[in-house]
Enzyme design. Structure first.
Site, PDB file in Angstrom:
ATOM      1  N   GLY A   1      14.446 -12.583  40.412  1.00 38.56           N
ATOM      2  CA  GLY A   1      15.281 -12.133  39.500  1.00 38.56           C
ATOM      3  C   GLY A   1      15.101 -13.102  38.712  1.00 38.56           C
TER       4      GLY A   1
ATOM      5  N   GLN B   1      20.049 -17.814  32.432  1.00 33.84           N
ATOM      6  CA  GLN B   1      19.729 -18.927  33.833  1.00 33.84           C
ATOM      7  C   GLN B   1      18.564 -19.468  32.191  1.00 33.84           C
ATOM      8  OE1 GLN B   1      18.475 -16.432  36.821  1.00 33.84           O
ATOM      9  NE2 GLN B   1      19.247 -17.984  38.053  1.00 33.84           N
TER      10      GLN B   1
ATOM     11  N   CYS C   1      19.345 -18.734  44.069  1.00 34.64           N
ATOM     12  CA  CYS C   1      19.586 -18.276  42.935  1.00 34.64           C
ATOM     13  C   CYS C   1      18.954 -19.606  42.237  1.00 34.64           C
ATOM     14  CB  CYS C   1      21.248 -18.563  42.543  1.00 34.64           C
ATOM     15  SG  CYS C   1      21.563 -18.187  40.753  1.00 34.64           S
ATOM     16  N   LEU C   2      18.014 -19.072  41.168  1.00 35.04           N
ATOM     17  CA  LEU C   2      16.884 -20.528  40.424  1.00 35.04           C
ATOM     18  C   LEU C   2      17.268 -21.297  39.804  1.00 35.04           C
ATOM     19  CD1 LEU C   2      14.092 -18.561  39.671  1.00 35.04           C
ATOM     20  CD2 LEU C   2      14.101 -20.005  41.478  1.00 35.04           C
TER      21      LEU C   2
ATOM     22  N   HIS D   1      23.613  -9.027  41.704  1.00 34.45           N
ATOM     23  CA  HIS D   1      23.000 -10.550  42.069  1.00 34.45           C
ATOM     24  C   HIS D   1      22.868 -11.244  40.103  1.00 34.45           C
ATOM     25  CE1 HIS D   1      22.091 -14.699  42.728  1.00 34.45           C
ATOM     26  NE2 HIS D   1      21.491 -14.750  41.878  1.00 34.45           N
ATOM     27  N   GLU D   2      22.299 -10.514  39.273  1.00 38.58           N
ATOM     28  CA  GLU D   2      21.659 -10.721  38.464  1.00 38.58           C
ATOM     29  C   GLU D   2      22.679 -10.435  37.207  1.00 38.58           C
ATOM     30  OE1 GLU D   2      19.291 -12.431  38.538  1.00 38.58           O
ATOM     31  OE2 GLU D   2      18.772 -12.192  40.016  1.00 38.58           O
TER      32      GLU D   2
ATOM     33  N   HIS E   1      25.716 -12.647  36.405  1.00 35.52           N
ATOM     34  CA  HIS E   1      25.101 -13.550  35.704  1.00 35.52           C
ATOM     35  C   HIS E   1      26.046 -13.689  34.384  1.00 35.52           C
ATOM     36  CE1 HIS E   1      22.662 -16.549  37.773  1.00 35.52           C
ATOM     37  NE2 HIS E   1      22.366 -15.705  38.486  1.00 35.52           N
TER      38      HIS E   1
END
Ligand code: ZN
Length: 175
Positions: free
Chosen positions: A46, A51, A99-100, A141-142, A145
């Site tokens: 995701g 991000q 997480c990226l 999670h997304e 953000h």
């Protein structure tokens, strides 16, 4: 399609509350395409717009199938615009998240097992999903953000303390 530069832990853009997308323009469709490319190149499941430094309420993910041996095989992508979460289950599940934007830091996060999400797709059409398990986790999670929240904010205090040196290293390396 060009890859977009990721922003990393320590960048204040990751802590902003993102704006509602008032209009889904061609620019937004291109953004979503480029985000998909960027997510795939970085082996993500995701990716939320903050991000890549755009603080608008949009995230993407890849659906998946779980093979009998428990591996996750990624399938078609999906875009969520102006998502609204509701009806979290009382039952929770503990699971590991990465997480990226926080490379290498995997922490256990307790989240509701089930969640309902209502969002717009790239055509501006509203859709609703009732999610369970792993996809519910990815969506939560997304969505975090978009509110400036990271997985490390939701882990237990001991784990948070344990990963602090890694977080400081990421801050130094990428900002
Ligand atoms: Zn993330």
């Amino acid at each position: 399609m060009p890859l977009l530069p990721l922003v990393y832990y320590g960048n204040p853009l990751l802590r902003k509350k993102s704006d509602v997308l008032e209009e889904i323009t061609d620019e937004i469709r291109i953004l979503a395409d480029n985000m998909l490319e960027t997510m795939d190149q970085n082996n993500g499941i995701g990716l939320a717009a903050p991000q890549i430094g755009r603080c608008v309420r949009l995230f993407i993910l890849r659906n998946y199938v779980e093979t009998p041996d428990g591996h996750i095989h990624l399938t078609q992508p999906q875009v969520y615009i102006n998502p609204k979460l509701s009806s979290p289950s009382e039952e929770t599940q503990l699971g590991e998240e990465g997480c990226l934007s926080v490379p290498g830091v995997h922490v256990d996060v307790e989240r509701p097992l089930k969640i309902t999400i209502e969002a717009l797709d790239l055509d501006g059409k509203s859709f609703t999903e009732h999610l369970v398990g792993y996809k519910a986790r990815v969506v939560m999670h997304e969505n975090d953000h978009l509110n400036g929240v990271l997985h490390i904010d939701r882990t237990d205090p001991e784990t948070r303390k344990l990963v602090e040196p890694e977080l400081q290293a990421i801050k130094k390396k990428y900002n």
